[in-house]
Design a protein around this motif. Structure first.
Motif, short mmCIF file in Angstrom:
data_model
loop_
_atom_site.label_atom_id
_atom_site.label_comp_id
_atom_site.label_asym_id
_atom_site.label_seq_id
_atom_site.Cartn_x
_atom_site.Cartn_y
_atom_site.Cartn_z
N ASN A 85 0.83 -1.19 0.00
CA ASN A 85 0.00 0.00 0.00
C ASN A 85 0.87 1.25 0.00
N THR A 86 0.22 2.39 -0.14
CA THR A 86 0.93 3.67 -0.09
C THR A 86 0.32 4.58 0.99
N TRP A 87 -0.50 4.02 1.85
CA TRP A 87 -1.15 4.81 2.89
C TRP A 87 -0.54 4.55 4.27
N HIS A 88 0.68 4.08 4.27
CA HIS A 88 1.51 3.95 5.47
C HIS A 88 1.02 2.91 6.47
N ASP A 89 0.31 1.90 5.98
CA ASP A 89 -0.15 0.82 6.86
C ASP A 89 0.92 -0.26 6.89
N ASN A 90 1.72 -0.22 7.92
CA ASN A 90 2.77 -1.23 8.08
C ASN A 90 2.41 -2.27 9.12
N TYR A 91 1.16 -2.29 9.53
CA TYR A 91 0.69 -3.36 10.42
C TYR A 91 -0.02 -4.43 9.58
N TRP A 92 -1.13 -4.07 8.95
CA TRP A 92 -1.89 -5.03 8.15
C TRP A 92 -1.18 -5.32 6.83
N GLY A 93 -0.38 -4.39 6.37
CA GLY A 93 0.30 -4.55 5.10
C GLY A 93 1.74 -4.12 5.16
N SER A 94 2.21 -3.63 4.02
CA SER A 94 3.58 -3.14 3.92
C SER A 94 3.56 -1.93 2.99
N CYS A 95 3.84 -0.77 3.56
CA CYS A 95 3.80 0.47 2.80
C CYS A 95 4.95 0.50 1.80
N MET A 96 4.64 0.86 0.57
CA MET A 96 5.63 0.89 -0.51
C MET A 96 6.06 2.32 -0.86
N CYS A 97 5.66 3.30 -0.03
CA CYS A 97 6.06 4.67 -0.34
C CYS A 97 7.57 4.83 -0.14
N ALA A 98 8.12 5.91 -0.67
CA ALA A 98 9.58 6.12 -0.60
C ALA A 98 10.08 6.12 0.84
N LYS A 99 9.29 6.64 1.76
CA LYS A 99 9.71 6.72 3.16
C LYS A 99 9.80 5.34 3.81
N HIS A 100 8.89 4.43 3.47
CA HIS A 100 8.79 3.14 4.16
C HIS A 100 9.33 1.95 3.36
N ARG A 101 9.60 2.13 2.09
CA ARG A 101 9.97 1.02 1.22
C ARG A 101 11.11 0.16 1.77
N SER A 102 12.06 0.79 2.44
CA SER A 102 13.22 0.05 2.94
C SER A 102 12.92 -0.72 4.23
N ARG A 103 11.77 -0.46 4.84
CA ARG A 103 11.38 -1.16 6.08
C ARG A 103 10.07 -1.88 5.86
N PRO A 104 10.11 -3.14 5.50
CA PRO A 104 8.86 -3.87 5.25
C PRO A 104 7.96 -3.88 6.49
N GLY A 105 6.66 -3.85 6.22
CA GLY A 105 5.69 -3.88 7.31
C GLY A 105 5.46 -5.28 7.83
N ALA A 106 4.65 -5.38 8.86
CA ALA A 106 4.33 -6.67 9.47
C ALA A 106 3.49 -7.54 8.53
N ASN A 107 2.71 -6.91 7.65
CA ASN A 107 1.93 -7.63 6.65
C ASN A 107 1.01 -8.69 7.28
N VAL A 108 0.34 -8.33 8.34
CA VAL A 108 -0.53 -9.28 9.04
C VAL A 108 -1.63 -9.80 8.11
N LEU A 109 -2.21 -8.93 7.29
CA LEU A 109 -3.26 -9.39 6.37
C LEU A 109 -2.72 -10.43 5.39
N GLY A 110 -1.56 -10.18 4.81
CA GLY A 110 -0.96 -11.14 3.89
C GLY A 110 -0.69 -12.47 4.56
N LYS A 111 -0.23 -12.44 5.80
CA LYS A 111 0.05 -13.67 6.54
C LYS A 111 -1.24 -14.43 6.85
N LEU A 112 -2.31 -13.70 7.19
CA LEU A 112 -3.59 -14.37 7.46
C LEU A 112 -4.16 -14.99 6.18
#
Length: 160
Positions: free
Chosen positions: A118-145
């Motif tokens: 996503n690009t809305w800075h959700d690094n809990y349910w997903g993984s934000c791909m914006c320039a600010k967060h791209r280098s730090r993958p999110g927890a991606n809880v939705l993807g894991k579920l």
């Protein structure tokens, strides 16, 4: 034996286009709490409420985006933080119930890694791909579920 024309990619990192069916915003009637919600997002946001009036107000929202906004303003049930992941898993199991088109589509993703990019800075349910967060993958809880539900379906004999 089914012939696979287009094998799934190794990674699905967005839930749009061919993979929009994975999105919580996709129309997928969910029966829960005696109500029928039009999307997973509606059902999840309504689960934040313990009272039926709160659930119905979220159900009345015309879009999943509106339901999400309202869900940010409701009085959260006191145990929300400890139950939200289990609730999401329960709702995903309803959406991807065995013998449904959604289940078939999910299983057809094979072993692809599922990432709610996503690009809305959700690094809990997903993984934000914006320039600010791209280098730090999110927890991606939705993807894991979703991956967990897919595994459950793969061992089930009633996927299709």
């Amino acid at each position: 034996m089914a012939v696979v024309v287009n094998p799934p990619p190794a990674k699905i990192d967005h839930f749009r286009g061919d993979y929009a069916f994975l999105s919580n915003f996709t129309y997928s009637p969910i029966h829960r709490d005696g109500l029928e919600y039009p999307t997973v997002e509606h059902a999840f946001q309504a689960a934040k409420c313990l009272d039926m009036a709160g659930k119905q107000s979220i159900l009345a929202d015309s879009s999943p985006s509106a339901a999400k906004r309202l869900g940010r303003r409701v009085q959260l049930r006191p145990d929300w933080e400890s139950v939200k992941v289990d609730i999401m898993l329960d709702i995903l199991r309803l959406k991807f119930a065995p013998a449904t088109d959604f289940a078939v589509q999910l299983v057809a993703t094979g072993e692809a890694q599922l990432i709610e990019g996503n690009t809305w800075h959700d690094n809990y349910w997903g993984s934000c791909m914006c320039a600010k967060h791209r280098s730090r993958p999110g927890a991606n809880v939705l993807g894991k579920l979703l991956t967990q539900v897919r595994k459950e379906l793969m061992v089930s004999e009633s996927v299709i």
